[in-house]
Scaffold this motif. Structure first.
Motif, PDB file in Angstrom:
ATOM      1  N   ARG A 332      30.202  27.634  -9.589  1.00 38.01           N
ATOM      2  CA  ARG A 332      31.290  27.047 -10.360  1.00 38.01           C
ATOM      3  C   ARG A 332      31.468  25.595  -9.941  1.00 38.01           C
ATOM      4  N   ASP A 335      36.764  23.002  -8.482  1.00 39.20           N
ATOM      5  CA  ASP A 335      38.056  23.441  -9.016  1.00 39.20           C
ATOM      6  C   ASP A 335      39.145  23.013  -8.029  1.00 39.20           C
ATOM      7  N   ARG A 358      43.867  19.634 -12.760  1.00 41.67           N
ATOM      8  CA  ARG A 358      42.995  20.373 -11.845  1.00 41.67           C
ATOM      9  C   ARG A 358      41.650  20.650 -12.517  1.00 41.67           C
ATOM     10  N   MET A 429      34.356  29.884 -17.222  1.00 45.49           N
ATOM     11  CA  MET A 429      35.315  30.893 -16.796  1.00 45.49           C
ATOM     12  C   MET A 429      36.321  31.042 -17.918  1.00 45.49           C
ATOM     13  N   GLU A 431      39.761  31.848 -18.071  1.00 42.22           N
ATOM     14  CA  GLU A 431      40.902  32.078 -17.173  1.00 42.22           C
ATOM     15  C   GLU A 431      42.186  31.479 -17.729  1.00 42.22           C
ATOM     16  N   ASP A 455      43.683  33.629 -12.434  1.00 39.64           N
ATOM     17  CA  ASP A 455      44.394  32.638 -13.239  1.00 39.64           C
ATOM     18  C   ASP A 455      44.772  33.191 -14.609  1.00 39.64           C
ATOM     19  N   ARG A 465      50.724  32.750  -9.130  1.00 38.91           N
ATOM     20  CA  ARG A 465      49.967  33.691  -8.298  1.00 38.91           C
ATOM     21  C   ARG A 465      50.240  33.524  -6.809  1.00 38.91           C
TER      22      ARG A 465
HETATM   23 MG    MG Z   1      40.762  30.384 -11.201  1.00 45.44          MG
END
Ligand code: MG
Ligand code: PEP
Length: 552
Positions: A332, A335, A358, A429, A431, A455, A465
């Motif tokens: 990935r 992030d 982000r 992803m 998410e 997420d 979260r």
């Molecule tokens: Mg995530």
């Protein structure tokens, strides 16, 4: 004997002594020194020497774990010994009469500001380092340690108010028996790390943590989320029995390492690992992983003194690919943001970081960050089976823009005559609810999907979260989350692309029957959770699952 209730973040039970880690230095008042300048200078010298000694020890001990990145500690030591810096400290203490604490804070800020305005990107990055190094000296002046495991001789149970990812990557994991935190939630990254390491963790202990003292002997029961203080004979013997049973269970599970991941009714689902360092790819393979479903590449940046160069990144990705070859590795792209902040890339404070700049949003603001990473990834693709994955995609426009950046990176490598796998798969992803709802359009331009249920749950249920106060709402089994997953899988398969799940719910045995029945192709989780899930899988019949409630 007392039972202190917290929240279980990682299972297992251990016995050991408590060690408290207090993050950061206390607030510093602008105050003149109460003693003579030579006495105050002597205090400063002692603290500087202690900080440099800590940094040298850290550099040595973290060398094998962090490789070249352990140089961050050498850079910090060098900054603290720089003549301009120490002269300024001397001036503030002897010339102006300030306390050593205030002098360190003031000089740290001044030097940081002077680095921040320089045009050379390397020097600019030193702005955060000098603040970090000055904070270490302050901690020494105030009698506190810096890295969670500094000063620990034997393995202990680490207790802290909170643990940030940047602190967890610094610590010597062999010295940690368990984590206890005052705050924190099941899905925060320190909890995820505990599960990756396979050590018990109890979070959100709140004021219960105040009942513990340094070196108290306790039982930390990660399965039940409790701490047992001054355990009596009966508690200790129950502990020994559970340890023995866990050992037997581990031996039984080890027999499943080579076993195919098939459900009782013959459905094939791949069980992959989530990793955050290249070394973990090798560990994952021996723990039964059939591939890597999520390499959180931002962890490579988190302990670095400077942004890792294209070459440094290439080496790390290549190592991960070689360690897992011939199986696939999904890496990935960075992030950062929310709880993952970088000292080498200070970011503006945001009101709502989880909804802010982000991941790919930061990369669009600083495209060179992503271009360097993409070139490094592509170069590494010549050495294994790489798949590139973008986090936090919310719109088709973003995906198209990302794809054009991949194309540009390939052109750069062509021009430089550097080899890469031209058929490398590019996926995203899923998410954000937006991505799930637009999965039909996105699937037409992605080679694969991986659903990030951490997420996806957070954004679907509007539930932080990281915040234990709303953890009763955070539920990846919620019908809205499951419907979004069902929709995503349907659209992915209609387009002929595979779909995995790489959030924490991937390892949840209670969700396995539904994921199987929905047709999810791959589940990716902390390596230690693969064999326990494979055991459940072998015994699961997906025919019996009724999915009618998920109809849209
Ligand atoms: Mg995530
Ligand atoms: C997720 O969001 O589910 C995920 C796997 O990514 P992270 O936990 O790193 O945000």
């Amino acid at each position: 004997m007392k039972l202190l209730q917290g929240v279980s973040a990682s299972g297992g039970i251990v016995a050991g002594k408590v060690h408290f880690f207090q993050a950061g230095a206390k607030e510093v008042k602008k105050a003149k020194s109460k003693q003579s300048a030579p006495q105050e200078t002597a205090r400063l010298q002692t603290a500087l020497a202690a900080a440099v000694a800590q940094l040298e020890a850290l550099q040595k001990s973290s060398g094998s774990q962090l490789g070249k990145d352990s140089e961050v500690f050498a850079v910090h030591a060098m900054l603290l010994q720089d003549a301009d810096f120490t002269d300024r400290l001397e001036e503030l203490i002897s010339g102006e009469g300030w306390s050593a604490e205030y002098a360190v804070q003031q000089a740290g800020q001044e030097f940081s500001e002077s680095f921040a305005v320089l045009s050379d990107p390397y020097m600019k990055e030193r702005a955060a380092d000098i603040l970090d190094a000055a904070a270490r000296v302050l901690s020494c002046l105030q009698g506190q340690s810096c890295a969670p495991t500094d000063g620990m001789i034997e393995p202990m149970i680490l207790a802290a108010d909170t643990l940030f990812p940047s602190q967890t990557v610094q610590m010597d994991k062999s010295k940690i028996l368990a984590f206890l935190t005052r705050g924190g939630a099941y899905n925060s990254h320190a909890s995820i790390l505990a599960r990756t390491l396979g050590i018990p963790a109890i979070v959100n202990l709140g004021n219960n943590l105040d009942s513990l003292k340094e070196e108290d002997f306790i039982l930390a029961d990660g399965d039940k989320g409790i701490v047992i203080t001054e355990p009596d004979e009966a508690a200790l013997s129950a502990y020994h029995q559970r340890q023995a049973a866990a050992e037997q269970e581990r031996a039984a599970l080890a027999k499943l390492v080579e076993k195919e991941s098939l459900s009782k009714d013959g459905r094939r689902i791949q069980l992959f690992a989530n990793i955050s360092t290249p070394q973990e790819a090798a560990e994952a393979k021996s723990a039964g992983a059939e591939g890597v479903g999520l390499f959180r590449s931002e962890f490579l940046f988190m302990h670095a003194a400077h942004l890792p160069s294209e070459d440094e990144q290439y080496q790390a990705y290549r190592q991960a690919l070689e360690n897992m070859a011939p199986a696939p590795v999904i890496i990935r792209t960075i992030d950062f943001g929310a709880d993952k902040q970088l000292s080498c890339l200070p970011q503006k404070q945001e009101e709502n970081p989880a909804l802010g700049c982000r991941a790919i949003r930061l990369c669009f603001a600083r495209p060179e960050l992503l271009m360097v990473q993409l070139r490094a990834l592509l170069r590494a693709s010549a050495f294994g089976k790489l798949q590139i994955m973008f986090p936090m995609v919310a719109t088709l426009e973003e995906l198209l823009r990302l794809r054009s950046m991949v194309k540009k990176a390939k052109q750069d490598l062509d021009a430089a005559q550097l080899a890469y796998d031209s058929s490398v798969k590019v996926g995203i992803m899923v998410e954000t609810p937006a991505a799930a709802l637009a999965s039909r359009e996105l699937a037409a331009h992605a080679d694969f999907f991986s659903i990030g249920t951490n997420d996806l749950t957070q954004y679907t249920l509007a539930c932080d979260r990281m915040n234990e106060a709303v953890s009763n709402i955070f539920d990846s089994r919620n019908i809205s989350v499951l419907r979004l997953i069902a929709l995503t899988v349907r659209n992915a398969h209609a387009q002929g692309i595979p779909v995995g799940i790489c959030g924490e719910s991937a390892a949840d045995p209670s969700l396995l029957p539904q994921y199987l029945a929905l047709g999810v192709d791959e589940l990716s989780m902390s390596a230690k959770r693969i064999l326990p899930l494979r055991k459940v899988l072998l015994d699961t019949d997906s025919h019996k699952v009724d999915l009618s409630a998920l109809a849209l």
